[in-house]
Design a protein around this motif. Structure first.
Motif, PDB file in Angstrom:
ATOM      1  N   ALA A 167      -7.235  -6.071  12.470  1.00 19.85           N
ATOM      2  CA  ALA A 167      -7.066  -5.021  13.490  1.00 19.85           C
ATOM      3  C   ALA A 167      -6.023  -5.137  14.548  1.00 19.85           C
ATOM      4  CB  ALA A 167      -8.403  -4.355  14.131  1.00 19.85           C
ATOM      5  N   GLU A 168      -6.163  -6.483  14.940  1.00 14.28           N
ATOM      6  CA  GLU A 168      -5.121  -6.776  16.305  1.00 14.28           C
ATOM      7  C   GLU A 168      -3.785  -6.879  16.034  1.00 14.28           C
ATOM      8  OE1 GLU A 168      -7.012 -10.711  15.046  1.00 14.28           O
ATOM      9  OE2 GLU A 168      -7.388  -8.684  15.170  1.00 14.28           O
ATOM     10  N   ASP A 169      -3.518  -7.260  14.878  1.00 13.32           N
ATOM     11  CA  ASP A 169      -2.108  -7.163  14.173  1.00 13.32           C
ATOM     12  C   ASP A 169      -1.523  -5.870  13.890  1.00 13.32           C
ATOM     13  OD1 ASP A 169      -2.080  -9.961  14.444  1.00 13.32           O
ATOM     14  OD2 ASP A 169      -2.068 -10.428  12.305  1.00 13.32           O
ATOM     15  N   GLU A 170      -2.599  -4.814  13.346  1.00 12.16           N
ATOM     16  CA  GLU A 170      -2.160  -3.578  12.920  1.00 12.16           C
ATOM     17  C   GLU A 170      -1.942  -2.914  14.352  1.00 12.16           C
ATOM     18  OE1 GLU A 170      -1.366  -0.222  10.588  1.00 12.16           O
ATOM     19  OE2 GLU A 170      -1.732  -2.459  10.057  1.00 12.16           O
ATOM     20  N   ALA A 171      -2.665  -2.890  15.205  1.00 15.19           N
ATOM     21  CA  ALA A 171      -2.624  -2.045  16.439  1.00 15.19           C
ATOM     22  C   ALA A 171      -1.009  -2.710  17.112  1.00 15.19           C
ATOM     23  CB  ALA A 171      -3.426  -2.603  17.597  1.00 15.19           C
ATOM     24  N   ALA A 172      -0.797  -3.889  17.073  1.00  9.59           N
ATOM     25  CA  ALA A 172       0.501  -4.451  17.402  1.00  9.59           C
ATOM     26  C   ALA A 172       1.678  -3.854  16.782  1.00  9.59           C
ATOM     27  CB  ALA A 172       0.419  -6.080  17.496  1.00  9.59           C
ATOM     28  N   LEU A 173       1.478  -3.993  15.637  1.00 11.53           N
ATOM     29  CA  LEU A 173       2.576  -3.419  14.791  1.00 11.53           C
ATOM     30  C   LEU A 173       2.903  -1.954  14.987  1.00 11.53           C
ATOM     31  CD1 LEU A 173       4.598  -3.757  12.390  1.00 11.53           C
ATOM     32  CD2 LEU A 173       2.597  -3.230  10.746  1.00 11.53           C
ATOM     33  N   GLN A 174       1.855  -1.258  15.076  1.00 11.38           N
ATOM     34  CA  GLN A 174       1.940   0.327  15.485  1.00 11.38           C
ATOM     35  C   GLN A 174       2.704   0.583  16.739  1.00 11.38           C
ATOM     36  OE1 GLN A 174       1.786   2.582  13.432  1.00 11.38           O
ATOM     37  NE2 GLN A 174       0.329   2.166  11.775  1.00 11.38           N
ATOM     38  N   THR A 175       2.171  -0.290  17.657  1.00  4.32           N
ATOM     39  CA  THR A 175       2.923  -0.266  19.147  1.00  4.32           C
ATOM     40  C   THR A 175       4.473  -0.199  19.094  1.00  4.32           C
ATOM     41  OG1 THR A 175       0.747  -0.662  20.138  1.00  4.32           O
ATOM     42  CG2 THR A 175       2.663  -1.175  21.339  1.00  4.32           C
ATOM     43  N   ARG A 176       4.899  -1.509  18.341  1.00  5.99           N
ATOM     44  CA  ARG A 176       6.132  -1.822  18.093  1.00  5.99           C
ATOM     45  C   ARG A 176       6.895  -0.891  17.404  1.00  5.99           C
ATOM     46  NH1 ARG A 176      10.586  -2.252  19.812  1.00  5.99           N
ATOM     47  NH2 ARG A 176      11.951  -3.921  19.296  1.00  5.99           N
ATOM     48  N   LEU A 177       6.318  -0.327  16.343  1.00 10.76           N
ATOM     49  CA  LEU A 177       6.896   0.668  15.409  1.00 10.76           C
ATOM     50  C   LEU A 177       7.285   1.866  16.580  1.00 10.76           C
ATOM     51  CD1 LEU A 177       5.226   0.422  12.085  1.00 10.76           C
ATOM     52  CD2 LEU A 177       7.566   0.447  12.639  1.00 10.76           C
ATOM     53  N   ARG A 178       6.335   2.285  17.207  1.00 12.02           N
ATOM     54  CA  ARG A 178       6.597   3.285  18.262  1.00 12.02           C
ATOM     55  C   ARG A 178       7.867   3.230  19.176  1.00 12.02           C
ATOM     56  NH1 ARG A 178       1.922   3.338  20.199  1.00 12.02           N
ATOM     57  NH2 ARG A 178       0.871   4.318  18.521  1.00 12.02           N
ATOM     58  N   SER A 179       8.110   2.138  19.735  1.00 16.90           N
ATOM     59  CA  SER A 179       8.974   1.766  20.681  1.00 16.90           C
ATOM     60  C   SER A 179      10.333   1.511  19.822  1.00 16.90           C
ATOM     61  CB  SER A 179       8.639   0.476  21.340  1.00 16.90           C
ATOM     62  OG  SER A 179       8.526  -0.428  20.667  1.00 16.90           O
ATOM     63  N   ALA A 180      10.325   0.869  18.558  1.00 15.38           N
ATOM     64  CA  ALA A 180      11.424   0.498  17.907  1.00 15.38           C
ATOM     65  C   ALA A 180      12.045   1.846  17.290  1.00 15.38           C
ATOM     66  CB  ALA A 180      11.122  -0.447  16.891  1.00 15.38           C
ATOM     67  N   ILE A 181      11.247   2.821  16.804  1.00 14.63           N
ATOM     68  CA  ILE A 181      11.837   3.917  16.360  1.00 14.63           C
ATOM     69  C   ILE A 181      12.441   4.660  17.588  1.00 14.63           C
ATOM     70  CG2 ILE A 181      11.258   6.379  15.437  1.00 14.63           C
ATOM     71  CD1 ILE A 181       9.042   4.788  13.670  1.00 14.63           C
ATOM     72  N   GLY A 182      11.740   4.785  18.662  1.00 16.59           N
ATOM     73  CA  GLY A 182      12.562   5.249  19.847  1.00 16.59           C
ATOM     74  C   GLY A 182      13.749   4.759  20.250  1.00 16.59           C
TER      75      GLY A 182
END
Length: 401
Positions: free
Chosen positions: A33-48
């Motif tokens: 779960a912790e890796d998944e949450a970190a990945l989703q957060t980084r995807l959000r910023s990287a796509i921006g």
């Protein structure tokens, strides 16, 4: 879908260089779960970040860089298609230790294999360079059960990330790419081990992929269908078919794709073909002239084709003999993933004008041969996109003067 009504618009095929930390996250991600949450957060910023970078580079019709498709190494060329196995049920990984050399036995029925005919023709080159197979046997899972789409939640999250990024950047039109059924087939081994026929297998794929297509359209984006397999499977079939046999093979897959697109507005769809993004001789590429009429049967408004590399640049002449249907758009690649040389803007402009003179300036959008992420160094990729913008500006002055 936007058209080049006042100037030549620019876009690209899809894959863009991933940030190193995002690649590292994908490489180690194992779903805690912790890796998944970190990945989703980084995807959000990287796509921006990548949306703004495309706007800065002068790309009129951008995307999310395909950042939601796992690229675990800087040179991962298969992310455009391998991503789908994280979103579908019914497939089992094939162990590299349990498979024989992936070629057809003498007298066997024609099937897709992992060793291309070009690799056999240039065996010394591939052995000496270490490039290996574009899609290796170990990466080709087997269909062992009913196929269903399971990626709804992840896709919804990524479409939301792109919508937020394009809204912030003031971008009105963006695209999202998804694999076509016929190209997904290239990634599989023994695809009929569960389904009784190839047609049933392809129908199941189309029904599942339709969920992804529909979600992209419903989120307000242009759907780009990635289908390198339309011309590219020719080099993976063993025994190799005749031209007419292959045309029948390709036509069946276009028919299946169109079933998946039923009810989806044609003007919201663009269709991409290429001949593979690995850096090899490409002498066995199936000619565009022999497949173009089948490509045009896909229910799409725009068609993206390779036109910026030395193996396919001459094929712009095809459009002198093949009329682009009314209302359709051609998106030729005028900068290429196949070389680290940065195309001169004047050359880019010349390529654009050559197409515009044949099919009409309003029917041309300038694009790339293939995805740039994982094919060239990031610094080269972004320089090529700037050259694309500069060449389009020069061409616009010539065409609208």
């Amino acid at each position: 879908m936007k058209r080049s009504t006042e100037r030549i618009l620019t876009t690209h095929v899809g894959s863009l260089p991933r940030p190193a930390d995002l690649r590292a996250m994908w490489a180690k991600q194992s779903s805690p779960a912790e890796d998944e949450a970190a990945l989703q957060t980084r995807l959000r910023s990287a796509i921006g970040e990548v949306v703004l970078a495309q706007k800065s580079a002068g790309i009129d019709i951008p995307n999310d860089g395909e950042f939601g498709k796992p690229m675990r190494a800087a040179t991962d060329r298969g992310a455009w298609g391998n991503y789908i196995f994280d979103r579908l049920s019914g497939f089992t990984a094939t162990s590299a230790q349990t498979i024989a050399p992936d070629t057809a036995a003498p007298g066997a029925a024609m099937r897709i294999v992992g060793v291309r005919w070009e690799q056999r023709q240039f065996a010394e080159f591939y052995a000496d360079t270490g490039l290996g197979a574009p899609s290796t046997a170990a990466m080709r899972p087997t269909c062992t059960g009913p196929i269903a789409y399971t990626g709804q939640a992840f896709l919804r999250e990524q479409l939301g990330n792109l919508k937020a990024a394009t809204d912030r950047a003031g971008i009105g039109e963006a695209f999202v790419s998804a694999i076509a059924p016929g190209s997904l087939e290239m990634f599989c081994r023994d695809q009929n081990s569960y389904y009784p026929t190839t047609e049933k297998f392809l129908e199941a794929l189309a029904a599942a992929l339709r969920e992804e297509y529909r979600a992209i359209i419903d989120a307000g984006f242009i759907l780009q269908l990635d289908d390198p397999g339309l011309p590219g499977a020719w080099d993976m079939l063993d025994p190799q078919p005749s031209v007419e046999e292959y045309r029948r093979y390709a036509a069946q897959r276009v028919e299946i794709l169109n079933r998946a697109l039923q009810g989806i507005p044609t003007e919201r769809v663009r269709f991409h073909i290429c001949w593979g993004s690995w850096h090899g001789p490409h002498t066995t590429d199936f000619p565009l002239r022999d497949i173009v009429d089948i490509m045009l049967k896909v229910n799409a408004q725009a068609y993206l084709v390779e036109a910026g590399n030395v193996r396919h640049e001459h094929e712009y002449k095809v459009w002198r003999d093949v009329k682009l249907p009314a209302g359709k758009i051609l998106i030729p690649g005028v900068v290429s993933h196949s070389t680290d040389l940065i195309e001169h803007p004047e050359l880019v402009a010349d390529r654009i004008v050559a197409f515009a003179d044949i099919v009409g300036r309003e029917n041309v959008i300038a694009g790339t041969d293939c995805g740039l992420g994982g094919r060239v160094h990031p610094q080269i990729a972004w320089a090529k996109l700037r050259a694309l913008r500069e060449g389009a500006a020069i061409a616009s002055k010539k065409l609208w003067s």
